[in-house]
Design an enzyme around this catalytic site. Structure first.
Site, PDB file in Angstrom:
ATOM      1  N   CYS A  82     -22.118  -6.912 -42.819  1.00 27.72           N
ATOM      2  CA  CYS A  82     -21.505  -6.577 -44.107  1.00 27.72           C
ATOM      3  C   CYS A  82     -22.327  -5.506 -44.827  1.00 27.72           C
ATOM      4  O   CYS A  82     -23.446  -5.774 -45.295  1.00 27.72           O
ATOM      5  CB  CYS A  82     -21.387  -7.843 -44.956  1.00 27.72           C
ATOM      6  SG  CYS A  82     -20.925  -7.564 -46.673  1.00 27.72           S
ATOM      7  N   CYS A  85     -23.198  -6.192 -48.517  1.00 25.75           N
ATOM      8  CA  CYS A  85     -24.212  -7.247 -48.618  1.00 25.75           C
ATOM      9  C   CYS A  85     -25.620  -6.653 -48.587  1.00 25.75           C
ATOM     10  O   CYS A  85     -26.528  -7.157 -49.258  1.00 25.75           O
ATOM     11  CB  CYS A  85     -24.060  -8.255 -47.482  1.00 25.75           C
ATOM     12  SG  CYS A  85     -22.480  -9.130 -47.446  1.00 25.75           S
TER      13      CYS A  85
END
Length: 323
Positions: A82, A85
């Protein structure tokens, strides 16, 4: 499906694995620095001064639920693939170190711990949820800039200030040196308003109160369950159960008849029968009708706690029916 589920050429697979390992090592270094800063600058939130911890399906109850009875726990739900993230996690870890134990950052790799993200009904990552006294009280999705994350944390701590010790003090000790349990926070006024409206038979007012609460706290489980329950009662209050089941038996392909029958079963406590009826209907339908049945089933899921075994079983059945 995460990017890790796609088949890659062997030459790329090694690069992906090394990249994930590099991220993990960098994250560990940040955690160690955060723990050292907390130990030297404030009251530790956890034994040994750690303010950032990794949480798994197996440790969630102890590390998050039990710990949240004493101190706010901020969940960071992330994955190695991700990209947003990678922007948000260092910000959260930095702010956890600055907080020096006033709250704990609990990091959850959603690929390694799918039960947690499933139970919390996480739709996308990064997702951040604040847990206090065993309940998710607020949260956000997406990679916010540091100023907005700091503002969100300030608002969280201000809202919980009356239940927490003054900054720099450890939680007061209870019997035999155990931390005392904090006072239970008062029920949310909108939740009380909804319950009162239900007692008075005013479903519209109850729904409006639940919607106000969800606008402020989208992850509030009581509001989600309550609003779904109000919708269920609304849909069934004018139905004749005998007539509904008779029509459903005569018209197995009638989506309206089958969803009404599932609603009546659900309201009567026959949860597994309601779920199974709609899962089987998903198998028999297609296109817009199938999507209508799927969405109706998801609405019924919301009427129960996310960790309910019947919901988990039906989710697996729905996935099998769809794919």
């Amino acid at each position: 499906m995460s990017p890790a589920d796609f088949t890659r050429p062997a030459s790329l697979q090694g690069a992906v694995d090394l990249g994930a390992r590099k991220q993990a090592l960098e994250a560990q270094a940040r955690r160690e620095a955060a723990a050292a800063q907390a130990a030297s600058g404030g009251a530790p939130a956890t034994p040994g001064g750690a303010v950032v911890i990794d949480v798994t399906d197996e440790t969630f109850a102890t590390e998050v639920i039990e710990r949240s009875m004493r101190v706010p726990v901020v969940l960071d739900l992330w994955a190695t693939w991700c990209e947003p993230c990678k922007q948000l996690s260092p910000i959260l870890e930095k702010l956890a170190a600055e907080a020096a134990g006033r709250w704990v950052l609990a990091k959850v790799d959603v690929d390694a711990s799918p039960q947690i993200s499933g139970a919390l009904q996480v739709q996308s990552i990064p997702t951040v949820l604040a847990v206090f006294q065993g309940q998710a009280v607020t949260g956000f999705q997406g990679a916010l800039p540091e100023a907005q994350v700091r503002q969100w944390l300030d608002q969280l701590l201000q809202a919980l200030a009356q239940y927490l010790p003054p900054e720099g003090e450890a939680p007061p000790a209870g019997e035999e040196g155990q931390p005392a349990q904090p006072a239970q926070p008062p029920a949310d006024p909108d939740l009380l308003a909804a319950e009162q409206a239900i007692e008075e038979g005013d479903l519209d007012a109850a729904a409006a109160a639940y919607e106000r609460l969800l606008a402020r706290a989208p992850a509030d489980p009581d509001a989600k369950i309550g609003l779904a329950g109000v919708g269920l009662v609304r849909r069934t209050q004018d139905l004749d159960p005998d007539a509904v089941f008779r029509l459903a038996a005569e018209s197995p392909a009638d989506v309206e008849a089958q969803t009404q029958a599932a609603d009546v079963e659900m309201l009567g406590g026959r949860v597994d029968e309601a779920f199974d009826r709609l899962v089987q209907l998903v198998r028999r339908t297609s296109g817009d009708e199938r999507d209508r049945v799927r969405r109706h089933l998801l609405d019924l899921f919301d009427a129960l706690p996310s960790g309910d075994p019947s919901v988990a079983k039906a989710r697996r059945g729905l996935a099998s029916a769809l794919f």
